[in-house]
Motif scaffolding. Sequence first.
Motif, mmCIF file in Angstrom:
data_model
loop_
_atom_site.group_PDB
_atom_site.id
_atom_site.type_symbol
_atom_site.label_atom_id
_atom_site.label_comp_id
_atom_site.label_asym_id
_atom_site.label_seq_id
_atom_site.Cartn_x
_atom_site.Cartn_y
_atom_site.Cartn_z
ATOM 1 N N ILE A 119 47.107 -10.347 40.520
ATOM 2 C CA ILE A 119 46.351 -11.567 41.157
ATOM 3 C C ILE A 119 47.322 -12.304 42.335
ATOM 4 O O ILE A 119 48.160 -12.919 41.877
ATOM 5 C CB ILE A 119 45.781 -12.470 40.054
ATOM 6 N N ASP A 120 46.822 -12.225 43.581
ATOM 7 C CA ASP A 120 47.511 -12.636 44.458
ATOM 8 C C ASP A 120 46.884 -14.172 44.982
ATOM 9 O O ASP A 120 45.630 -14.217 45.050
ATOM 10 C CB ASP A 120 47.613 -11.852 45.829
ATOM 11 N N GLN A 121 47.578 -15.217 45.234
ATOM 12 C CA GLN A 121 47.281 -16.470 45.674
ATOM 13 C C GLN A 121 47.627 -16.599 47.156
ATOM 14 O O GLN A 121 48.687 -16.383 47.532
ATOM 15 C CB GLN A 121 47.940 -17.378 44.724
ATOM 16 N N LYS A 122 46.679 -17.132 47.694
ATOM 17 C CA LYS A 122 47.003 -17.610 49.360
ATOM 18 C C LYS A 122 46.475 -18.974 49.553
ATOM 19 O O LYS A 122 45.195 -19.085 49.289
ATOM 20 C CB LYS A 122 46.362 -16.414 50.209
ATOM 21 N N ILE A 123 47.227 -19.717 50.103
ATOM 22 C CA ILE A 123 46.873 -21.166 50.487
ATOM 23 C C ILE A 123 46.023 -20.972 51.620
ATOM 24 O O ILE A 123 46.309 -20.172 52.753
ATOM 25 C CB ILE A 123 48.154 -21.978 50.903
ATOM 26 N N VAL A 134 42.536 -22.533 47.839
ATOM 27 C CA VAL A 134 43.395 -21.444 47.455
ATOM 28 C C VAL A 134 42.421 -20.324 47.482
ATOM 29 O O VAL A 134 41.151 -20.577 46.863
ATOM 30 C CB VAL A 134 43.940 -21.718 46.036
ATOM 31 N N TYR A 135 42.954 -19.133 48.029
ATOM 32 C CA TYR A 135 42.330 -17.869 47.880
ATOM 33 C C TYR A 135 42.877 -16.999 46.914
ATOM 34 O O TYR A 135 44.169 -16.693 46.804
ATOM 35 C CB TYR A 135 42.399 -17.331 49.415
ATOM 36 N N VAL A 146 37.341 -11.180 44.127
ATOM 37 C CA VAL A 146 37.596 -12.302 45.193
ATOM 38 C C VAL A 146 37.229 -13.941 44.545
ATOM 39 O O VAL A 146 36.185 -13.848 44.349
ATOM 40 C CB VAL A 146 37.265 -12.267 46.300
ATOM 41 N N GLN A 147 38.031 -14.737 44.423
ATOM 42 C CA GLN A 147 37.669 -16.172 44.221
ATOM 43 C C GLN A 147 38.266 -17.053 45.194
ATOM 44 O O GLN A 147 39.302 -16.625 45.535
ATOM 45 C CB GLN A 147 37.852 -16.525 42.780
ATOM 46 N N PHE A 148 37.751 -18.188 45.509
ATOM 47 C CA PHE A 148 38.315 -19.239 46.317
ATOM 48 C C PHE A 148 37.701 -20.695 46.091
ATOM 49 O O PHE A 148 36.517 -20.764 45.711
ATOM 50 C CB PHE A 148 38.350 -18.803 47.779
ATOM 51 N N GLY A 160 33.714 -20.425 45.580
ATOM 52 C CA GLY A 160 33.262 -18.872 45.799
ATOM 53 C C GLY A 160 33.515 -17.909 45.150
ATOM 54 O O GLY A 160 35.019 -18.029 44.724
ATOM 55 N N ALA A 161 32.970 -17.132 44.449
ATOM 56 C CA ALA A 161 33.312 -16.185 43.583
ATOM 57 C C ALA A 161 32.594 -14.628 43.866
ATOM 58 O O ALA A 161 31.436 -14.807 43.643
ATOM 59 C CB ALA A 161 33.198 -16.546 42.109
#
Length: 195
Positions: A119-123, A134-135, A146-148, A160-161
Amino acid sequence: MKFKHFIFFPFLILLCTTACQNNDYSPKPKAYFRIIYPKKVYQQFNKSVPFSFEYPFYANMEPDISRGAKKDWYNLHFKQFNGFLHLTYYDVSGAKEFDEMVEDARKLAFKHTIKASAIDQKIIYYPKQKVYGVYYAIEGNTASSVQFFLTDSAKHYFRGALYFNERPQYDSIEPVIKFIKTDIDTLISTFRWKN
């Protein structure tokens, strides 16, 4: 008449044993359907809601009519791929409520930890548009890939999911996920608050 059967029976056995001696059999590799991707062309989503963004022409924006859905909830339906990007909006009135929503987004993403390989998180940071968030990119045989969430850190919260109506098999849907991630990236980069 018995003599005819006596001659025919050995001939039948010989025919069956020689016909079934094909030693060149090898199993065929698994194959996947050929996916024809539509052309990337976008349109503006600009209903009477407090936000706007661009989404692809080949996806249908549908109001969410499920139980408990609010008026500003939508499903971006990727019909060709049997997938949905569930979009929810909340008017956040206080700091406590905002903090709870952010924590809920994190919990919902990390709920997939059991099946996820990563699970990668991106700001998400677009200060000119006041869009932050957060993405979460979730890899593996999980229900959501994908969730954000997006916010202005004061009043608005948008989440969003991405889900597919298929049994999760990451290796087979990975090309489709990569294709749709481009659309999600476009949605996020073109996202604007109206007030």
